[in-house]
Design a protein around this motif. Structure first.
Motif, PDB file in Angstrom:
ATOM      1  N   ARG A   1      -3.354  -8.047   0.647  1.00  0.00           N
ATOM      2  CA  ARG A   1      -4.541  -7.083   0.512  1.00  0.00           C
ATOM      3  C   ARG A   1      -4.585  -5.763  -0.194  1.00  0.00           C
TER       4      ARG A   1
ATOM      5  N   THR B   1      -4.484  -1.849  -1.886  1.00  0.00           N
ATOM      6  CA  THR B   1      -5.417  -0.403  -1.903  1.00  0.00           C
ATOM      7  C   THR B   1      -4.832   0.232  -3.765  1.00  0.00           C
TER       8      THR B   1
ATOM      9  N   ARG C   1      -3.644  -9.822   8.752  1.00  0.00           N
ATOM     10  CA  ARG C   1      -3.405  -9.654   7.555  1.00  0.00           C
ATOM     11  C   ARG C   1      -2.673  -8.691   6.646  1.00  0.00           C
TER      12      ARG C   1
ATOM     13  N   LEU D   1      -2.218  -5.327   4.785  1.00  0.00           N
ATOM     14  CA  LEU D   1      -2.727  -4.787   3.935  1.00  0.00           C
ATOM     15  C   LEU D   1      -1.453  -3.614   3.450  1.00  0.00           C
TER      16      LEU D   1
ATOM     17  N   ARG E   1      -6.970  -7.365  -6.809  1.00  0.00           N
ATOM     18  CA  ARG E   1      -6.730  -6.631  -4.953  1.00  0.00           C
ATOM     19  C   ARG E   1      -5.929  -7.633  -3.848  1.00  0.00           C
ATOM     20  N   ASP E   2      -6.419  -8.849  -4.133  1.00  0.00           N
ATOM     21  CA  ASP E   2      -6.386 -10.248  -3.450  1.00  0.00           C
ATOM     22  C   ASP E   2      -4.883 -10.822  -3.846  1.00  0.00           C
ATOM     23  N   LYS E   3      -3.640 -11.065  -3.376  1.00  0.00           N
ATOM     24  CA  LYS E   3      -2.322 -11.366  -4.109  1.00  0.00           C
ATOM     25  C   LYS E   3      -1.351 -11.930  -3.399  1.00  0.00           C
TER      26      LYS E   3
END
Length: 85
Positions: free
Chosen positions: A19, A21, A36, A38, A78-80
């Motif tokens: 995820r 940013t 997860r 980040l 944003r989710d890869k």
């Protein structure tokens, strides 16, 4: 750069979901309590700059060359999902 050690995940053929940013102030990688991954990058999401920065940060945490990571899904999201060759 702040980053977690993800070398245990560095297996050929591994699919790694992250995820992202963009414009997050600085490059950093953390793993939340749910496991997860980040990633925060300073780069803006223009001309693929943020995706390149994410690839570099993730590769450093995995202990592999950035060229071994292929973006499978999420080039504009944003989710890869990355594939480790």
């Amino acid at each position: 750069m702040d980053r977690a050690d993800l070398r245990a995940l560095a297996q050929p053929g591994a699919r790694i979901a992250v995820r992202v940013t963009p414009r997050g102030g600085r490059d950093a990688l953390t793993v939340d309590q749910d496991g997860r991954i980040l990633i925060r990058v300073a780069a803006a999401p223009t001309d693929g700059k943020a995706n390149d920065a994410v690839r570099r940060v993730l590769a450093a945490a995995l202990g592999v060359a950035p060229s071994r990571l292929t973006l499978l899904r999420g080039a504009a999201a944003r989710d890869k999902l990355f594939l480790l060759d």
